[in-house]
Design an enzyme around this catalytic site. Structure first.
Site, PDB file in Angstrom:
ATOM      1  N   VAL A 133     -49.267  70.300-107.327  1.00 33.16           N
ATOM      2  CA  VAL A 133     -49.908  71.560-107.732  1.00 33.16           C
ATOM      3  C   VAL A 133     -48.952  72.443-108.546  1.00 33.16           C
ATOM      4  CG1 VAL A 133     -51.103  73.635-106.915  1.00 33.16           C
ATOM      5  CG2 VAL A 133     -51.459  71.460-105.741  1.00 33.16           C
ATOM      6  N   GLU A 145     -57.769  81.723-104.297  1.00 33.62           N
ATOM      7  CA  GLU A 145     -58.906  80.968-104.861  1.00 33.62           C
ATOM      8  C   GLU A 145     -58.700  79.448-104.792  1.00 33.62           C
ATOM      9  OE1 GLU A 145     -61.920  82.275-105.997  1.00 33.62           O
ATOM     10  OE2 GLU A 145     -62.390  80.142-105.956  1.00 33.62           O
ATOM     11  N   GLY A 161     -60.514  73.477-104.599  1.00 29.30           N
ATOM     12  CA  GLY A 161     -59.656  73.183-105.754  1.00 29.30           C
ATOM     13  C   GLY A 161     -60.026  74.014-106.960  1.00 29.30           C
ATOM     14  N   ILE A 181     -62.938  74.696-108.240  1.00 29.98           N
ATOM     15  CA  ILE A 181     -64.255  75.368-108.275  1.00 29.98           C
ATOM     16  C   ILE A 181     -64.091  76.867-108.031  1.00 29.98           C
ATOM     17  CG2 ILE A 181     -66.564  75.457-107.252  1.00 29.98           C
ATOM     18  CD1 ILE A 181     -66.077  72.673-106.119  1.00 29.98           C
ATOM     19  N   GLY A 235     -52.656  61.789-105.997  1.00 29.14           N
ATOM     20  CA  GLY A 235     -52.230  63.157-105.681  1.00 29.14           C
ATOM     21  C   GLY A 235     -53.304  63.975-104.989  1.00 29.14           C
ATOM     22  N   LYS A 237     -60.375  75.086 -94.811  1.00 30.34           N
ATOM     23  CA  LYS A 237     -61.121  75.616 -95.966  1.00 30.34           C
ATOM     24  C   LYS A 237     -62.393  76.322 -95.502  1.00 30.34           C
ATOM     25  CE  LYS A 237     -59.299  72.130 -99.139  1.00 30.34           C
ATOM     26  NZ  LYS A 237     -59.460  70.759 -99.595  1.00 30.34           N
TER      27      LYS A 237
HETATM   28  N1  HSE Z   1     -55.976  67.047 -99.724  1.00 33.07           N
HETATM   29  C1  HSE Z   1     -56.866  67.985-100.315  1.00 33.07           C
HETATM   30  C2  HSE Z   1     -58.169  67.282-100.681  1.00 33.07           C
HETATM   31  C3  HSE Z   1     -56.233  68.620-101.524  1.00 33.07           C
HETATM   32  O1  HSE Z   1     -58.162  66.047-100.697  1.00 33.07           O
HETATM   33  O2  HSE Z   1     -59.165  67.950-100.926  1.00 33.07           O
HETATM   34  C4  HSE Z   1     -57.000  69.770-102.115  1.00 33.07           C
HETATM   35  O3  HSE Z   1     -57.146  70.821-101.227  1.00 33.07           O
END
Ligand code: HSE
Length: 378
Positions: A11, A113, A118, A120, A171, A189
């Protein structure tokens, strides 16, 4: 604005590259924290976080380290020293919801955010929707790794381990991928989305979380036989002071919107009185999508557009008073007799419509590490 980036992995390096490529003149990267001395090949790179935290020139710190500590201490110190913080670290943020108060006390911003969905624009849209509406429900596929895994398991002859290795290479996965496959990443989340959607501070450990780590060929075959696919879904609803929140795989008919979100894509949905249902789709993991969301927060900060991130959130327990129909694979099916509607195999069955609470109680009394549960959408 002079900024620093904590972490230069998937990131952090994405954030640096976007800022450099877009040549944003108002943003200057002064310092970047890297893990070890061998990585110090740019004069801005340092291995000492104190270089950043003690530098009064730096107005905003972007935290892309992941994990709880030392990310938490660095973020707390930065806020206390009057620096804004932008963080993608859902685990740390959800475990430390009090940091929002720290930011407010110190008259700085903590912008998050990138932590949910991610790339969005999700949390910002929840805030916008709330300006003239009441949000009743939120739900989503919020983990790129598991969605990528499930997509491949359903479309190819590939093992779980192989697909996970690929997700790591791309990644998408966390440093500890059990956070992804056990559903904890989604739990964090969902917790942060609940904070934004309902102004509630919920201890994430209260959110029942079932992942896909134990999914097997039989579970997949059952879903396929019924014209369905499986997605790991987070859901929350809040009405009349009752909060439902859960993370669980769901068996979905192939023609539904959620069923058609594949690979590292995420979908998030919000239901409110006047807008009705609104869905947002995009890449939920990866260097550039996540970096994009962080740079959006940064631009908002530079342009002074962050006023509506203030909250008056209150603490709340999860009530989880809802019914459902579930597919369960467990080594003690007998104890679920009362709720069994249809037996599938010796170790699996479909429940009648029943209170989730009752099923959860039986899971607690009869542990089976290899069990698998999914909701059957009706
Ligand atoms: N490991 C998380 C995923 C990364 O796969 O969504 C993004 O938050």
């Amino acid at each position: 604005m002079k900024i620093a980036i904590l972490g230069h992995g998937v990131v952090g390096s994405g954030v640096r590259q976007i800022i450099e490529a877009k040549k944003k003149e108002e943003i200057e990267i002064i310092s970047i924290l890297v893990k070890d001395q061998n990585e110090v090949n740019d004069e801005r790179f340092t291995t000492d976080a104190q270089d950043i935290l003690n530098n009064p020139e730096i107005e905003t710190v972007i935290e892309c380290m992941g994990g709880d500590e030392p990310a938490h201490s660095y973020v707390k110190t930065a806020l206390e020293k009057g620096k804004n913080v932008i963080s993608a670290n859902k685990k740390m943020l959800s475990n430390r919801l009090d940091l929002f108060e720290t930011a407010e006390k110190n008259n700085v911003k903590l912008l998050i955010e990138a932590s949910c969905g991610g790339g969005i624009p999700w949390l910002i849209n929840l805030r916008r929707i709330r300006r003239n509406d009441d949000i009743k429900e939120i739900s989503g596929i919020l983990n790129g790794t598991t969605n990528y895994l499930l997509s491949r398991l359903f479309s190819e002859d590939i093992s779980f381990e192989e697909a996970l290795k690929n997700a790591q290479k791309l990644g998408y996965a966390e440093r500890d991928p059990s956070d992804d496959i056990c559903g904890y990443d989604v739990r964090y989340k969902l917790d942060l989305s609940i904070y934004e959607a309902f102004d509630l501070l919920v201890d994430n450990k209260e959110i029942p979380t079932y992942g896909i780590s134990a999914i097997n060929d039989k579970d997949i075959a059952y879903a396929k036989k019924n014209g369905c696919t499986i997605k790991l879904v987070a859901r929350a609803s809040y009405e009349n002071d009752k909060l439902n929140a859960i993370v669980m795989p769901v068996m979905l008919k192939k023609d539904t919107v959620f069923a058609n979100i594949s690979s590292n894509y995420n979908i998030v949905e919000c239901v409110s009185d006047y807008l009705g249902k609104a869905d947002f789709i995009g890449q939920g993991a990866g260097s550039f999508p996540t970096g994009h969301a962080i740079v959006q927060d940064l631009i908002d900060l530079c342009e002074g557009k962050t006023e509506d991130t203030k909250h008056k959130a209150v603490k709340k327990n999860v009530d989880n008073d809802f019914d459902g129909i579930f597919y369960i694979r467990h080594n003690k099916t007998d104890v679920f007799e009362e709720y069994t509607d249809e037996r599938i195999a010796e170790d699996s069955f479909i429940t009648c419509k029943c209170a989730f609470r009752n099923i959860e109680r039986l899971f607690k009394e009869n542990e089976d590490e290899k069990m698998f549960i999914m909701e059957v959408e009706g």
